[in-house]
Design a protein around this motif. Structure first.
Motif: not given
Length: 328
Positions: A95-101, A109-111, A171-173, A206-210
């Motif tokens: 699951l990818l969660i892009p940024g944007g303040g 870009k982050e998606g 998840v990757l945010g 199950d894993l978290s990538i920040l």
């Protein structure tokens, strides 16, 4: 698809070479890859708590180069997952969660850009377009978290039917999306009432990538824009504590990967360093990579040919060590 050690090292070496940088440099004769066609609506009816919401959704394109998109989604009212399915799925989901303040959510870009890299490694990717806290939702700062929890539950509840492993959902945010991914990882309580059978699934990744996460809401290294959009211009001390990742209880939370550039002037590296100290104190298996240069918000395209371009290979190798993907 299996990832072998030679493949990881090869990806890392390629990312750091000038030839790789040239290959990824947009030129006008190239065209951006087409958008995936598969999407999943998060909520079966309307998103919860929208009675006072009056915004009109929009997606804005900032790129003038046909070789790449640079879009952001703003005023989202019907959050979705955009799905990228690899040719040879290895059973893992991301699951990818892009940024944007927390003012908007970037799309590419982050998606999608990051998702294509992980899909090439056999990971089935789900890019989240989430609601924003300042748009009038009843849940306020928890509206994005409602979407993140619902998204993780949908991915997990549908995994087996798609031949994926419901016990290998990461998840990757990135940036403010890193804050949201961190909240998803650390908060065990449900942010909304169950709406269907999918909500019986766990929202714990199950894993978290920040990636260069907005971690703290406290004065000092805080990203002021993200805090203002999430908590308002004068948040209470209780709100700062509740939404600062380094002040949450991480006991028993899943392995977590942190990545940050030390020259990040938007979200100072202290965000990751403070969170790393919390993870270590809670005995959460953690790995952190700090790069001398890279700035903020680099994703994939903006760091081609530079040292931090190896980050997807680092994530894949770390994920293999934790059983997320298979490494031979």
């Amino acid at each position: 698809m299996m990832l072998n050690r030679r493949g990881v090292l090869g990806l890392a070496a390629l990312a750091a070479t000038p030839a790789s940088a040239a290959a990824m440099t947009p030129v006008s004769s190239q065209l951006a890859p087409p958008d995936p066609v598969e999407t999943i609506r998060l909520w079966p009816d309307a998103a919860p708590g929208g009675e006072a919401v009056t915004v009109t959704p929009r997606v804005v394109e900032r790129s003038t180069d046909p070789a790449f998109h640079d879009r952001f989604a703003q005023y989202t009212t019907d959050p979705i997952l955009t799905v990228l399915r690899p040719e040879r799925p290895n059973g893992a989901s991301l699951l990818l969660i892009p940024g944007g303040g927390y003012k908007w959510a970037v799309v590419d870009k982050e998606g999608l850009d990051c998702a294509r890299v992980f899909a090439d490694a056999g990971v089935t990717c789900f890019v989240l377009r989430y609601r924003l806290p300042g748009d009038g939702w009843a849940a306020g700062p928890d509206a994005p978290l409602q979407d993140a929890q619902r998204a993780l539950r949908l991915v997990r509840s549908r995994a087996a039917a798609s031949g994926l492993d419901p016990a290998r959902v990461a998840v990757l945010g990135a940036s403010a999306g890193g804050h949201l991914a961190g909240m998803l990882t650390a908060r065990a309580d449900a942010a909304y009432a169950a709406v269907d059978e999918a909500d019986a699934a766990s929202h714990r990744p199950d894993l978290s990538i920040l990636l260069y996460p907005v971690a703290t809401m406290a004065d000092g290294p805080v990203h002021a824009g993200s805090r203002r959009e999430l908590l308002g211009s004068a948040p209470t001390p209780e709100a700062v504590d509740r939404y600062s990742l380094e002040r949450l209880d991480w006991t028993g939370r899943p392995p977590t990967f942190l990545l940050h550039a030390m020259d990040d002037e938007a979200v100072p590296v202290e965000n990751s360093l403070q969170l790393l100290a919390t993870l270590r104190a809670a005995r959460v298996p953690a790995e952190a990579h700090l790069f001398q240069e890279g700035g903020h918000g680099f994703g994939i395209r903006l760091i081609a040919g530079r040292p931090a371009a190896v980050w997807p290979a680092l994530v894949l190798a770390w994920g293999a060590r934790h059983g997320w993907i298979t490494q031979t």
